[in-house]
Design a protein around this motif. Structure first.
Motif, PDB file in Angstrom:
ATOM      1  N   GLU A  14       0.838  -1.241  -0.057  1.00  0.00           N
ATOM      2  CA  GLU A  14       0.105   0.004  -0.025  1.00  0.00           C
ATOM      3  C   GLU A  14       0.792   1.111  -0.107  1.00  0.00           C
ATOM      4  OE1 GLU A  14      -3.718  -1.761   2.456  1.00  0.00           O
ATOM      5  OE2 GLU A  14      -2.262  -0.596   3.607  1.00  0.00           O
ATOM      6  N   CYS A  15       0.544   2.036  -0.939  1.00  0.00           N
ATOM      7  CA  CYS A  15       1.258   3.398  -0.844  1.00  0.00           C
ATOM      8  C   CYS A  15       0.615   4.364  -1.017  1.00  0.00           C
ATOM      9  CB  CYS A  15       1.869   3.329  -2.314  1.00  0.00           C
ATOM     10  SG  CYS A  15       3.756   3.401  -2.767  1.00  0.00           S
ATOM     11  N   ILE A  16       0.969   5.518  -0.206  1.00  0.00           N
ATOM     12  CA  ILE A  16       0.197   6.756  -0.044  1.00  0.00           C
ATOM     13  C   ILE A  16       0.887   7.787  -0.780  1.00  0.00           C
ATOM     14  CG2 ILE A  16      -0.744   8.389   1.562  1.00  0.00           C
ATOM     15  CD1 ILE A  16      -1.870   5.679   2.247  1.00  0.00           C
ATOM     16  N   THR A  21      -4.159  13.226  -1.496  1.00  0.00           N
ATOM     17  CA  THR A  21      -3.461  11.895  -1.167  1.00  0.00           C
ATOM     18  C   THR A  21      -4.551  10.934  -1.686  1.00  0.00           C
ATOM     19  OG1 THR A  21      -4.360  11.628   1.013  1.00  0.00           O
ATOM     20  CG2 THR A  21      -2.033  12.373   0.699  1.00  0.00           C
ATOM     21  N   VAL A  22      -4.002   9.863  -2.323  1.00  0.00           N
ATOM     22  CA  VAL A  22      -4.691   8.726  -2.859  1.00  0.00           C
ATOM     23  C   VAL A  22      -3.842   7.491  -2.658  1.00  0.00           C
ATOM     24  CG1 VAL A  22      -3.659   8.764  -4.977  1.00  0.00           C
ATOM     25  CG2 VAL A  22      -5.869   7.719  -4.567  1.00  0.00           C
ATOM     26  N   GLN A  23      -4.603   6.391  -2.329  1.00  0.00           N
ATOM     27  CA  GLN A  23      -3.772   5.294  -1.922  1.00  0.00           C
ATOM     28  C   GLN A  23      -3.884   4.284  -3.193  1.00  0.00           C
ATOM     29  OE1 GLN A  23      -4.546   3.167   1.746  1.00  0.00           O
ATOM     30  NE2 GLN A  23      -4.717   1.139   0.653  1.00  0.00           N
ATOM     31  N   ALA A  24      -2.474   3.758  -3.385  1.00  0.00           N
ATOM     32  CA  ALA A  24      -2.376   2.560  -4.508  1.00  0.00           C
ATOM     33  C   ALA A  24      -1.895   1.500  -3.938  1.00  0.00           C
ATOM     34  CB  ALA A  24      -1.354   3.118  -5.414  1.00  0.00           C
ATOM     35  N   GLN A  45       9.365  10.215  -6.357  1.00  0.00           N
ATOM     36  CA  GLN A  45       8.182  10.833  -7.465  1.00  0.00           C
ATOM     37  C   GLN A  45       7.732   9.768  -8.320  1.00  0.00           C
ATOM     38  OE1 GLN A  45       7.798  14.396  -8.124  1.00  0.00           O
ATOM     39  NE2 GLN A  45       8.428  14.228  -5.975  1.00  0.00           N
ATOM     40  N   ILE A  46       6.401   9.596  -8.217  1.00  0.00           N
ATOM     41  CA  ILE A  46       5.804   8.456  -9.269  1.00  0.00           C
ATOM     42  C   ILE A  46       4.656   8.801 -10.101  1.00  0.00           C
ATOM     43  CG2 ILE A  46       4.262   7.971  -7.208  1.00  0.00           C
ATOM     44  CD1 ILE A  46       4.547   5.027  -7.769  1.00  0.00           C
ATOM     45  N   VAL A  47       4.549   8.123 -11.204  1.00  0.00           N
ATOM     46  CA  VAL A  47       3.402   8.370 -12.164  1.00  0.00           C
ATOM     47  C   VAL A  47       2.218   7.204 -12.030  1.00  0.00           C
ATOM     48  CG1 VAL A  47       2.671   8.919 -14.379  1.00  0.00           C
ATOM     49  CG2 VAL A  47       4.937   9.505 -13.725  1.00  0.00           C
ATOM     50  N   LEU A  48       1.112   7.633 -11.698  1.00  0.00           N
ATOM     51  CA  LEU A  48       0.278   6.251 -11.616  1.00  0.00           C
ATOM     52  C   LEU A  48      -0.786   6.504 -12.724  1.00  0.00           C
ATOM     53  CD1 LEU A  48      -0.627   6.502  -7.744  1.00  0.00           C
ATOM     54  CD2 LEU A  48       0.983   4.684  -8.852  1.00  0.00           C
ATOM     55  N   SER A  49      -1.193   5.583 -13.162  1.00  0.00           N
ATOM     56  CA  SER A  49      -2.368   5.486 -14.310  1.00  0.00           C
ATOM     57  C   SER A  49      -3.161   4.257 -13.862  1.00  0.00           C
ATOM     58  CB  SER A  49      -1.479   5.170 -15.404  1.00  0.00           C
ATOM     59  OG  SER A  49      -1.535   6.367 -16.205  1.00  0.00           O
ATOM     60  N   GLY A  50      -4.395   4.754 -13.956  1.00  0.00           N
ATOM     61  CA  GLY A  50      -5.321   3.509 -13.589  1.00  0.00           C
ATOM     62  C   GLY A  50      -6.720   3.882 -13.383  1.00  0.00           C
ATOM     63  N   LYS A  51      -7.631   2.979 -13.036  1.00  0.00           N
ATOM     64  CA  LYS A  51      -8.982   3.135 -12.918  1.00  0.00           C
ATOM     65  C   LYS A  51      -9.114   3.573 -11.242  1.00  0.00           C
ATOM     66  CE  LYS A  51     -13.455   1.527 -14.100  1.00  0.00           C
ATOM     67  NZ  LYS A  51     -14.331   0.281 -13.969  1.00  0.00           N
ATOM     68  N   VAL A  52     -10.054   4.717 -10.971  1.00  0.00           N
ATOM     69  CA  VAL A  52      -9.957   5.199  -9.742  1.00  0.00           C
ATOM     70  C   VAL A  52     -11.167   4.221  -9.058  1.00  0.00           C
ATOM     71  CG1 VAL A  52     -10.899   6.959  -8.274  1.00  0.00           C
ATOM     72  CG2 VAL A  52      -9.617   7.578 -10.414  1.00  0.00           C
ATOM     73  N   GLU A  53     -10.952   3.529  -8.010  1.00  0.00           N
ATOM     74  CA  GLU A  53     -11.966   3.016  -7.554  1.00  0.00           C
ATOM     75  C   GLU A  53     -12.075   3.247  -5.929  1.00  0.00           C
ATOM     76  OE1 GLU A  53     -11.142  -1.422  -8.320  1.00  0.00           O
ATOM     77  OE2 GLU A  53     -10.043  -0.753  -9.838  1.00  0.00           O
ATOM     78  N   PHE A  90     -12.556   2.261  -1.864  1.00  0.00           N
ATOM     79  CA  PHE A  90     -12.494   1.201  -0.950  1.00  0.00           C
ATOM     80  C   PHE A  90     -12.669   1.913   0.590  1.00  0.00           C
ATOM     81  CE2 PHE A  90      -9.625  -1.220   2.041  1.00  0.00           C
ATOM     82  CZ  PHE A  90     -10.209  -2.295   2.094  1.00  0.00           C
ATOM     83  N   LEU A  91     -13.698   1.077   1.106  1.00  0.00           N
ATOM     84  CA  LEU A  91     -14.044   2.017   2.545  1.00  0.00           C
ATOM     85  C   LEU A  91     -14.312   3.335   2.453  1.00  0.00           C
ATOM     86  CD1 LEU A  91     -11.647   0.001   4.800  1.00  0.00           C
ATOM     87  CD2 LEU A  91     -14.014  -0.751   4.290  1.00  0.00           C
ATOM     88  N   GLY A  92     -14.977   3.850   1.291  1.00  0.00           N
ATOM     89  CA  GLY A  92     -15.381   4.993   1.113  1.00  0.00           C
ATOM     90  C   GLY A  92     -14.190   5.985   0.727  1.00  0.00           C
ATOM     91  N   ARG A  93     -13.062   5.482   0.518  1.00  0.00           N
ATOM     92  CA  ARG A  93     -11.947   6.239  -0.115  1.00  0.00           C
ATOM     93  C   ARG A  93     -12.054   6.036  -1.389  1.00  0.00           C
ATOM     94  NH1 ARG A  93      -7.219   5.151   3.242  1.00  0.00           N
ATOM     95  NH2 ARG A  93      -8.223   3.376   3.571  1.00  0.00           N
ATOM     96  N   LEU A  94     -10.957   7.012  -2.241  1.00  0.00           N
ATOM     97  CA  LEU A  94     -10.576   6.718  -3.680  1.00  0.00           C
ATOM     98  C   LEU A  94      -9.076   5.894  -3.527  1.00  0.00           C
ATOM     99  CD1 LEU A  94     -12.207   9.626  -5.551  1.00  0.00           C
ATOM    100  CD2 LEU A  94     -13.044   7.530  -5.016  1.00  0.00           C
ATOM    101  N   VAL A  95      -9.424   5.165  -4.369  1.00  0.00           N
ATOM    102  CA  VAL A  95      -8.084   4.299  -4.334  1.00  0.00           C
ATOM    103  C   VAL A  95      -7.416   3.863  -6.037  1.00  0.00           C
ATOM    104  CG1 VAL A  95      -8.163   3.282  -2.020  1.00  0.00           C
ATOM    105  CG2 VAL A  95      -9.093   2.134  -3.759  1.00  0.00           C
ATOM    106  N   PHE A  96      -6.452   3.526  -6.046  1.00  0.00           N
ATOM    107  CA  PHE A  96      -6.052   2.767  -7.326  1.00  0.00           C
ATOM    108  C   PHE A  96      -5.565   1.454  -6.900  1.00  0.00           C
ATOM    109  CE2 PHE A  96      -4.812   7.161  -8.618  1.00  0.00           C
ATOM    110  CZ  PHE A  96      -5.418   6.974  -9.833  1.00  0.00           C
ATOM    111  N   ASN A  97      -6.293   0.519  -7.564  1.00  0.00           N
ATOM    112  CA  ASN A  97      -5.856  -0.892  -7.476  1.00  0.00           C
ATOM    113  C   ASN A  97      -4.967  -1.493  -8.530  1.00  0.00           C
ATOM    114  OD1 ASN A  97      -6.983  -1.603  -4.786  1.00  0.00           O
ATOM    115  ND2 ASN A  97      -8.989  -1.765  -5.990  1.00  0.00           N
TER     116      ASN A  97
END
Ligand code: ADP
Ligand code: MG
Length: 877
Positions: free
Chosen positions: A268-270, A277-280, A297-305, A307-314
């Motif tokens: 799990e990455c914050i 902030t978003v969790q991946a 520094q990171i680039v994340l690409s994906g679908k926003v989902e 989890f427990l009411g928060r937005l995350v990337f899986n």
């Protein structure tokens, strides 16, 4: 912020004058917005300015997507009003230059407003931190330190870019998109060098690249990105919305490893980007913990989902942020990768290859055509496809590459067409009374479509140039009767005909069917296949050579060396998609008929039961004339089609049992796994064993799949045909149209994985006799798409309707399957791009008028390209 606003105003006015075409700025308004917002926020002196900048950029970013002049006019009007309001608020600001006046550059030395404190950098584009060395990349040679001038890195957009944008606005108000490339001589030979000739590519990297396909520099240039990350479209984390597909950039605050109850690692990455902030989360990849340290520094690409009411990337795609491509290129190419080849290495190699070699690619397209169609040069198209300057240049680059493929395709087709049209043919004299006698002898009357097509063929047969016609008709549309009429016409003028089918059993069926139609009219018909006994074969060879046999039906055996016809004037080829272009040619070459020592090309009729939508037929069979049997004979039974869920499979089995008890037979089809015959065969073998032993122990079950030898296939098919087996378990091989009139049930497993056209093709195997027939589709995955497709099958029996729909759903590549032979693989061209197809066709025709053999020196590269393009085609078959 006055300077920025003045500039903005100029652009907006220009856009208004030009009728809101999104062309006031090279690359589109959105492109401008990116530069503009950087400048504006730099110049901003208070919160209100920042808010205005933000608001303006939001409108500009969306501008290109507004459809209609009205919406665009409104957007621009509101921005101009906003600028006015700000001026009213701050009357002390210097008067803005009017749009028409020359840029107020040289005079007033701009007093640069105090730069905003770092914290105020706009959220949209978090200022990259001082450049970090990318962690552990020993392979790449360290560039000399001074090259990494640190200062500009800190700025969101380097001054030269801003400058360039400014110039473009003033000097290039219209669409002038051609990207610059150094003018160098083409070097076709250099392009054939192996990859190791590239700097930075050793044997190891070259081998990895081979795995992706390319072995030469030229091939590498044609390894295009799978997709692009468009950092212009990047979102701040605070604006993420559930369900969207996005890219974000941020800093890792924290990385943790958790264990699930089954002891699987969860990483799990914050990630924070200054706005939020978003969790991946990644599963089962424990090594990621080390690769994703806090602070990176990171680039994340994906679908926003959620989890427990928060937005995350899986399991999002991720990459370390590389400042270099991000700063210089806002659209970053994403390449296919293979083990041991990182995205950054791949980009580095590509960048070098494109920079050094794309300018050396010879452009085969004649300049006149290029200019007329407003196309990029090939070097421009290649370099912009890899590293686009903007979405718009990317669009133009693709346009050029699509044009190329369609153009080469059309040139090839027209080349073939020209080739056969210049051959001497054999004009037949049509015997109308024989045709009337044929019609009278049939147990039914011909449909309107059949009559029309027979007319088209008869007209062709009377010409000096050989016929080259594709006859398309859905299963059961009555192609055989049409072929028989053509054969009759040939026989009655004293000449011979051959019909070639892809399998023995099909040849046999044609033999029986055609004999019934032709022998009453005193035409002698023979069957020649690989298993024809030697003595019989000798007799047939003789009959063909002396002309006493008028119609020969068979397999490849017909094009063997020893076969000689006395006067072959018509070749009919059944199930066209099973034969390659060159096999078509081989049968044509059998037209060894020499009336007066002259070699004559027979008329060719190709029959296909695969309905092909018209667009595709034009692209892919441009060398053939097209006839369509678009009307079914009357009284055709409707095959009742239902789709079941996998939980209802037992119902399908008991239905099969009942039908077999009533004396009928059934097919059970398993999905095609094109990548692997082996896996497919294994699945079929296992299912076969299960069905025979557990489900239908009291019945005889047969099996046929692609890994069987030809004679084993024939044997399995024959056993079913003769009623020795009740149920035939099959993979896709039965697609080829063998008639088993007693079979009434077609069960298709994994139906959601087949295309509509293919399902329809399978379904056509039943309903060939007088009994009501059924098709049961079993889906192993009940998605909405699958449901839509399967319902379409329930609703119509019209193959053309289904083919159109299939094409719409899956696109041309999938529509044909990867093994479609006889056609060069189309990489990028949308064969459905009717507009481009029409242009390419017209240009190909014009070029042929001008230089039919492509002999002129300026067409040298083109001739070469056409040859190579089509060489792929003959490799297949
Ligand atoms: P396909 O196009 O699939 O090759 P066939 O030529 O095998 O179709 O014809 C299918 C069946 O329809 C055959 O039994 C044939 O005798 C019959 N048939 C063909 N034309 C007509 C017609 N005009 N009216 C009624 N039946 C026809
Ligand atoms: Mg047929």
């Amino acid at each position: 912020m006055d300077r920025a606003l003045t500039r903005l105003e100029r652009v907006l006015e220009l856009e208004r004058q030009q009728g809101y075409q999104n062309k006031a700025v090279v690359g589109g308004i959105r492109q401008f917005a990116v530069y503009w917002v950087t400048q504006a926020t730099e110049e901003a002196t208070d919160e209100a300015d920042l808010a205005l900048a933000e608001q303006v950029s939001e409108v500009l970013m969306e501008y290109g997507r507004l459809s209609g002049v009205e919406a665009r006019a409104q957007a621009i009007g509101s921005l101009l009003a906003g600028i006015e309001r700000r001026r009213a608020r701050r009357p002390q600001a210097p008067p803005a230059a009017r749009p028409a006046s020359p840029p107020a550059k040289p005079s007033a030395p701009q007093t640069k407003p105090t730069p905003p404190p770092a914290k105020q950098t706009p959220a949209r584009q978090p200022a990259p931190p001082a450049r970090q060395e990318a962690p552990a990349r020993p392979a790449s040679p360290p560039p000399p330190p001074p090259a990494k001038a640190p200062a500009p890195v800190m700025e969101a957009a380097p001054p030269d870019m801003v400058e360039a944008a400014e110039e473009e606005i003033v000097e290039l108000p219209d669409l002038a998109l051609e990207p610059d490339l150094p003018a160098v001589e083409p070097d076709p030979r250099g392009l054939t060098q192996p990859l190791t000739a590239l700097k930075g590519v050793g044997q190891k990297i070259a081998e990895k690249l081979h795995r992706l396909g390319p072995t030469t520099i030229a091939e590498l240039l044609y390894l295009f990105p799978r997709r692009y990350d468009d950092y212009i479209l990047m979102k701040p984390i605070s604006k993420l919305q559930y369900g969207e597909q996005v890219t974000v950039i941020g800093t890792i605050w924290q990385t943790r490893t958790r264990r699930t109850r089954t002891n699987q690692a969860v990483i799990e990455c914050i990630v924070n980007d200054g706005t939020g902030t978003v969790q991946a989360t990644w599963f089962n990849q424990p090594w990621l913990a080390e690769q994703l340290p806090a602070g990176m520094q990171i680039v994340l690409s994906g679908k926003v989902e959620a989890f427990l009411g928060r937005l995350v990337f899986n399991s999002p795609d991720w990459e370390p942020l590389e400042l270099e491509p991000l700063r210089t290129r806002r659209i970053v190419p994403i390449y296919p990768l293979t083990e041991g080849l990182t995205a950054s290495k791949m980009r580095e190699v590509m960048q070098r290859a494109v920079r050094d070699w794309s300018p050396r690619v010879p452009d085969p397209l004649p300049t006149a055509i290029r200019q007329r169609q407003r196309l990029y040069t090939l070097p421009q198209a290649i370099s912009q496809t890899h590293f686009p300057d903007s979405q718009q240049t990317l669009h133009h680059a693709r346009r050029r590459l699509v044009f190329d493929e369609l153009f080469l395709l059309q040139l090839g087709m027209q080349g073939f067409r020209r080739h056969w049209q210049t051959q001497p043919g054999y004009p037949l004299t049509i015997d109308e009374s024989a045709l009337a006698a044929f019609q009278a002898s049939l147990p039914f009357s011909l449909t309107g479509a059949q009559l029309r097509v027979i007319g088209e063929i008869a007209a062709d047969l009377q010409r000096e140039t050989p016929m080259n016609r594709l006859l398309q008709g859905d299963v059961g549309s009555g192609k055989t009767a049409v072929a028989a009429a053509a054969m009759l016409l040939a026989a009655k003028s004293g000449a011979q005909t051959a019909l070639m089918a892809p399998t023995e059993i099909l040849a046999e069926q044609h033999y029986q069917g055609l004999r019934r139609l032709l022998e009453p009219l005193e035409i002698s018909v023979c069957l020649l296949t690989g298993s024809t006994p030697a003595a019989e074969k000798a007799r047939i060879y003789e009959g063909l050579a002396d002309g006493s046999i008028q119609v020969a039906i068979g397999t490849h055996a017909l094009i063997q060396e020893g076969v000689r016809f006395r006067s072959l004037v018509l070749s009919v080829i059944d199930e066209q998609h099973r034969f390659g272009v060159d096999q078509r040619q081989a049968l044509r070459d059998k037209g060894v008929t020499s009336a007066s020592g002259e070699v004559i090309t027979p008329h060719v009729l190709v029959m296909s039961a695969t309905p092909i939508p018209r667009t595709l037929a034009l692209s892919l069979y441009g060398d053939l004339d097209l006839s369509v049997l678009d009307e079914m004979p009357p009284g055709r039974q409707e095959i009742k089609t239902r789709w079941l869920q996998s939980s209802q499979r037992e119902r399908a089995y008991s239905f099969v049992r009942r039908q077999v008890a009533a004396g009928r037979q059934a097919y059970i089809i398993y999905p095609l796994v094109e990548e692997s015959d082996k896996i497919e065969a294994k699945a079929a073998v296992e299912e076969y064993a299960r069905l025979q032993q557990e489900v239908f122990p009291e019945l005889r079950v047969g099996l046929i799949h692609g890994r069987l030898k030809a004679d084993e296939k024939e044997a399995a098919m024959r056993a079913f045909y003769q009623g020795e087996t009740h149920i035939l378990v099959a993979t896709s091989v039965i697609e080829v149209g063998v008639d088993v009139p007693n079979s009434t049930v077609m069960v298709i497993e994994g139906a959601n994985r087949f295309g509509l056209a293919q399902l329809h093709q399978f379904r056509g195997r039943v309903g060939r006799g007088q009994h009501q027939s059924y098709c049961i589709l079993i889906a192993d995955n009940e998605t909405a798409v699958a449901e839509e497709r399967l319902s379409a099958l329930e609703q119509t029996n019209d193959g053309f309707v289904l083919a159109e729909k299939d094409l719409e759903i899956r696109g041309p590549g999938e529509f044909f399957g990867r093994r479609q032979s006889g056609i060069p693989e189309i990489h990028m061209a949308s064969l459905l791009d009717m507009e481009m197809l029409t242009l390419a066709r017209a240009e190909a025709e014009a070029l042929f008028q001008e230089d039919p053999e492509l002999e002129k020196p300026e067409h040298h590269w083109l001739a070469q390209r056409v040859k190579n393009f089509w060489a792929q085609a003959s490799d297949v078959s």
